[in-house]
Design a protein around this motif. Structure first.
Motif: not given
Lengths: 556, 120, 449
Positions: C165, C135-139
């Motif tokens: 994060y 996943a991207s860190l924002g998820e």
């Protein structure tokens, strides 16, 4: 660019200009098709050859984050299919997901000069553009994934339709995309937020949103229509790959209500209910889908044909990839992108003896053979999902050569064939129809007025094939490929390297929309709003295709 | 006397900040010349903070200064030091066809080095 | 401090793989120095503080001062002459420079390898065998209610992994930040990171694989013998409790470090963790993310992959890319004494490679590109001084989660960028070779063999 060419004695197929196999000259000047060429122009004698516009792929997966994951995860798929460098071209590797250089050269090597990457997350746009920059020869663009975008959902849910439209335009413009893409609308929120669940019907509630896929799809069609984009909303429907999904597909097509809408790789959305004792083996839904498309001129589709052999499932439809994982073997990639998308990747092999795979193969061919308007049911394998683009010549032969098709039909799962309509179809595609489904049609659906045709002023992207009764052989290796007037391939060999253009749109929006978007970034993204938009350095050679209002306003 | 212990190479924030100033600066060289050791192990070996100790592997050796850590932080038998010119002396070049040399949890012989003039 | 200050908002720190793009910098333009880096962690502050302009020669050839152009000529001659050249490093420069570095390796039929091979290379190998849910860190910020750090010490190596994060930030479905997450830390020792954890598992050194495999068994409902505690230092009850939490969370994330890749088991450890992540997706949503060290090592992985199909350790001598860790990876090539010339781009192997590899570096012509004097530049035949990426040079870097970010340089350096030097070397090598070097063996024959 300055060079001139005159192609003589070739049989020209230029369906956009009503030219069907006439022997006539094609002249090139300054990268464009011209009425005439100077006397000292280089002459290409195309006697015994077929001259067509360069191929245009309306739907493939060739660049960006998910493609690179798919490359990385399959070293074994590259090892046996290498692409050596020459004095003038870079090396690479092939397999179902080739390296960027191999992708560009191999497309060109089939006579294709334009290709559209069909699914890039907005956050992955910069990456996709970097890869497209390293994809030589062809012109290229990408569709940006907006169908599971959390902020767009919030605006839609709150009925803020003008802001929704402006935000959509903003997202398309700042990512340098070509068209908006919806993939399994609503599915990502359930996948990521509700323990890997999925949407099953157009009327499911989308997680915490007061929205359904029906409402989302209608909202996007409405907004994209208002923006006057050269290519409309490009939809990967819900329930893709599932038995009986033809009902969902037809329901989705009806949502267009007369407005232009493109349906991606419809083969994967044309399965009838389970047959016989089986709970899962689909029947063919090709006839219903083809009939709907035939009778609704606002609808267009690319087929997404399945070709037997090695492929890679790579999709924004993460639940689908997870389902296919059980058939795919050992590897599975999932990649969630914040506020924007999901993604799944599974190496996959279509086998002709397997009922479902044979049915998929048959459905793809049926869709082609039942289509009454080749301009709106165009060529694709959803590379590499249904098969690699290098299988295109074989697919062309399957369409053009009934005996070849019959021989192949004898080798596939017969139960599946019995339940498809393929045995009843004896149609053979003509060269003119092939020129439509592989070039003129996709170019028209994309709104690329200077592509897919050889009229004066068109981009001088030209392919010259040596005529051969074996159409697979004929379309496998053009004798000459000309890109922007430059002779790239001569006598089957690369003479020079070439960098194509990025094709993108830049719809207008009310700049006030940034005040709506920016706070959302502060709260829920991990990249600053100011760093999100992709700047022009990522598109050193590019062409902005105007929207309808821009074209009407004759903007520069 | 020598004992076999397990050496963990790693990073520290001090190393990270010193790195920015330059790996040839005295601070960096100092940081990469210290090995952390369990206090009870140190007592048993007759070592105190700043004592010199020799670490040896089949490929090489390094002489370092030791620094005590309580058992709750660093168990007996474990050594920690930040990567640097000293750890390279102890690492084998073989990667078992992975590309990665073993850089953590290396078995090392530990031997106190008597210091001239201190009388300890 | 002068009055001539410039404010550079939204700049990006390239010290580590977190690649935080919320740096608001104040630059003293007279002194060519960053005086303030708002939002930076302790490492980032040092990164920005210490990268002023040093007075160094543009290039050193055999220790003698030279111009960049003279350095380019010498470097090109070395590379064009070499029979088994290697281009190594790449992880602390822009993607634009990395692309040229791979192009040179392709042109001369050399090898390109990146610091990935001595970092998360084993995780790359594991990825190739089992895949990865990621996943991207924002998820992770927005959704992860359970976060497991394994074999890493973010408090000291990636401080903002916690603060920006994965631990403390509030997210869309994590309204209360830290309070809404269960944080687990697995390591062989207590570190500065340990206090952040709700649950700390201290495993015995060299037993990560056994712990991970036991977790896999428990997730699948198999029996695990209580003797697991003797082997790993972690009791069965603790593992069972952990599995129950993992299966019942809403969105789980593993963030794993080199505690898995640099020790016994290497790619098997990473593979076990990635396979466990896959297994857990039968029950709820789980992702995993290798925590990357260098500022653009993820860009290096991406560039090498899209240009060749393989992530690191790629050889071009047959005219096309081949990948084989252990054969075409730098430690091996050097320790076996195979490489006969090396270009080292923004990396310092002389400071962290095994002894045998460093010994070989001293025997062959080395070309180095680095803003600072390093142990590697000191033994180089040609040492270029370069501008620092992210501080003096713009371009693209990839965060550890594959998110590409455009740099906003703060002030100009008198030194050229890596990309400029490499492009000049590439052009000169091309002139010397008359185009790409095509192997004598016909490609079709080579491909078939």
């Amino acid at each position: 660019m300055g060079s001139s060419l005159r192609i003589v004695n070739g049989r020209v197929y230029d369906p956009a200009n009503g030219v069907d196999g006439e022997v006539r000259d094609v002249c090139i000047r300054d990268g464009k098709i011209a009425a005439d060429a100077p006397p000292d122009a280089k002459r290409i004698d195309a006697a015994g050859m077929v001259v067509m516009p360069g191929g245009v792929d309306i739907h493939c997966h060739i660049a960006g984050p998910k493609v690179n994951l798919a490359r990385k995860v399959q070293p074994e798929d590259h090892r046996y299919d290498v692409h050596p460098r020459t004095r003038v071209t870079r090396s690479g590797t092939g397999g179902s997901v080739p390296s960027t250089f191999a992708t560009g050269y191999r497309y060109a090597g089939l006579g294709y000069t334009t290709a559209m990457e069909a699914a890039v997350t907005p956050l992955g746009a910069r990456h996709a553009l970097e890869e497209l920059h390293d994809t030589p020869v062809i012109d290229k663009g990408f569709y940006v994934l907006v169908g599971n975008n959390v902020l767009l959902y919030r605006l839609l849910q709150e009925g803020r339709l003008e802001e929704f439209r402006n935000a959509l335009a903003w997202w398309i413009k700042v990512t340098k995309a070509y068209a908006p893409k919806l993939v399994n609308p609503g599915g990502d929120e359930l996948w990521k937020g509700q323990r890997n669940a999925n949407i099953t019907s157009l009327d499911d509630k989308i997680g915490p949103f007061e929205l359904t896929p029906r409402k989302v799809i209608a909202g996007f069609i409405e907004a994209a229509t208002a923006l006057g984009l050269p290519h409309p909303v490009h939809i990967h429907c819900n329930n893709l790959g599932h038995t009986g999904n033809v009902a969902t597909t037809l329901e989705t097509m009806r949502l267009a209500e007369g407005r232009r809408t493109h349906f991606a790789h419809v083969q994967f959305n044309s399965y009838g209910p389970a047959a016989g004792k089986s709970q899962t083996n689909p029947t063919s839904g090709a006839r219903e889908i083809a009939e709907f498309v035939n009778t609704h001129p606002n609808i267009s589709a690319d087929v997404g044909a399945v070709m037997f052999g090695r492929s890679t499932i790579m999709t924004g439809d993460a639940p689908l990839a997870y389902m296919l994982r059980q058939f795919g073997g050992t590897k599975w990639v999932n990649a969630d992108t914040e506020n924007e998308s999901g993604c799944g990747i599974v190496p996959f092999t279509y086998q002709d003896r397997v009922y479902t795979n044979a049915m998929q193969w048959a459905v793809g061919l049926e869709l082609f053979l039942l289509s009454q308007d080749p301009w709106r049911m165009v060529f694709s394998t959803d590379h590499p999902n249904g098969g690699s683009f290098v299988t295109y010549p074989r697919l062309i032969r399957l369409l053009m050569d009934r005996e070849f098709r019959k021989a192949r039909m004898a080798e596939v799962n017969q139960k599946a064939l019995d339940r498809s309509g393929l045995r009843d179809l004896s149609r053979e595609y003509s060269l003119n129809e092939i020129a439509i489904v592989t070039r003129a049609g996709p170019a028209r659906l994309l709104g690329l007025t200077r592509k897919g045709q050889l009229g004066v002023g068109a981009d001088a992207d030209v392919t010259i094939y040596e005529e051969d009764p074996d159409k697979e052989k004929m379309f496998s290796a053009p004798r000459y490929v000309i890109k922007d007037g430059e002779l790239i391939i001569e006598d089957h060999e690369f003479r020079v390297d070439h960098e194509g253009r990025l094709l993108h749109v830049a719809p207008d929006f009310d700049p006030g929309i940034e005040q709506v978007i920016e706070p959302f970034f502060e709260d829920f993204y991990t990249i600053r709003f100011a760093n999100y938009a992709v700047d022009d350095r990522y598109a050193p050679h590019h062409e902005i295709i105007p929207t309808a209002p821009q074209a009407a306003g004759a903007r520069p | 006397m020598t004992e076999v212990m397990t050496l963990i190479g790693g990073r520290s924030s001090k190393q990270g900040t010193a790195l920015c100033a330059g790996k040839l600066a005295p601070e960096y060289i100092e940081l990469t010349s210290v090995v952390e050791m369990n206090v009870e192990d140190m007592a048993r070996l007759g070592l105190s903070n700043n004592s010199k100790v020799r670490l040896r592997t089949p490929v090489g050796e390094a002489v370092l200064r030791c620094k005590g850590r309580e058992t709750k932080d660093l168990p007996s038998g474990i050594l920690f030091m930040v990567y640097g010119p000293m750890t390279t002396q102890l690492m084998a070049g073989d990667t078992a066809a992975s590309g990665m040399p073993i850089s953590k949890n290396i078995d090392v012989e530990v031997e106190p080095v008597p210091e001239a003039g201190t009388g300890t | 401090m002068s009055e001539n200050l410039k404010f550079v908002p939204h700049a990006t720190c390239t010290f580590c793989g977190c690649v935080c793009d919320d740096m608001d910098l104040t630059v003293d333009m007279d002194e060519k120095r960053i005086t303030k880096a708002e939002n930076a962690c302790v490492l980032g502050k040092a990164w920005f503080r210490e990268h002023g302009i040093e007075q160094r020669p543009y290039a050193l050839i055999g220790g003698r001062e030279a111009t960049t152009a003279e350095g380019v000529e010498e470097a090109a001659q070395i590379l064009a002459r070499a029979r088994f050249p290697l281009i190594y490093g790449l992880s602390d420069t822009t993607c634009e420079a990395q692309r040229v570095a791979v192009a040179i390796a392709d042109m001369i039929g050399g090898t390109v390898d990146t610091t990935t091979s001595v970092c998360h290379g084993p995780s790359g190998i594991a990825f190739e065998t089992v895949g990865e849910s990621t996943a991207s860190l924002g998820e992770i910020k927005n959704r992860a209610d359970m976060v497991v750090f394994w074999g890493g010490n973010p408090a000291e190596a990636h401080p903002r992994l916690f603060s920006r994060y994965a631990v403390t930030p509030k997210g869309m479905y994590i309204p209360n930040g830290r309070k809404d997450r269960t944080v687990v830390l697995v390591d062989v020792r207590r570190t500065m990171s340990t206090p952040v954890a709700d649950i700390f598992l201290r495993v015995k050194p060299r037993s990560d694989f056994e712990v991970l495999w036991a977790l896999r068994a428990l997730v699948k409902g198999r029996r695990v013998d209580p003797s697991i505690e003797r082997r790993t230092g972690v009791s069965l009850a603790v593992l069972e409790d952990l599995v129950a939490r993992m299966k019942s969370c809403r969105y789980g994330a593993f963030l794993f470090g080199m505690g898995l890749t640099m020790t016994r088991g290497r790619h098997f450890n990473s593979g076990a963790l990635l396979a466990l992540t896959t297994d857990l997706n039968e029950f709820t949503h789980w992702v995993a993310k290798p925590v990357r060290g260098h500022g653009n090592v993820t860009g290096a992985d991406n560039v090498v992959s899209w240009q060749t199909g393989f992530p690191f350790g790629v050889n071009f001598s047959r005219g096309y890319p081949r990948f084989n860790p252990g054969e075409f990876t730098t430690v091996d090539l050097l320790a076996r004494g195979e490489t006969d010339a090396i270009l080292i781009l923004a990396s310092d192997p002389a400071a962290n490679f095994p002894k045998a590899a460093i010994e070989h570096l001293k025997r062959i012509p080395v070309i180095s590109l680095d803003p600072k004097t390093t142990l590697t530049s000191q033994l180089a035949r040609v040492a270029f001084t370069t501008a620092t990426y992210g501080i003096n040079v713009g371009g693209t870097v990839y965060r550890m989660d594959d998110v590409a970010i455009t740099l906003r340089p703060a002030f100009e350096s008198p030194y050229p960028s890596d990309e400029e030097i490499l492009s000049a070397i590439r052009d000169r090598v091309r002139a010397l070779l008359g185009g790409n070097r095509v192997p004598a063996v016909a490609p079709a024959v080579a491909a078939a063999s």
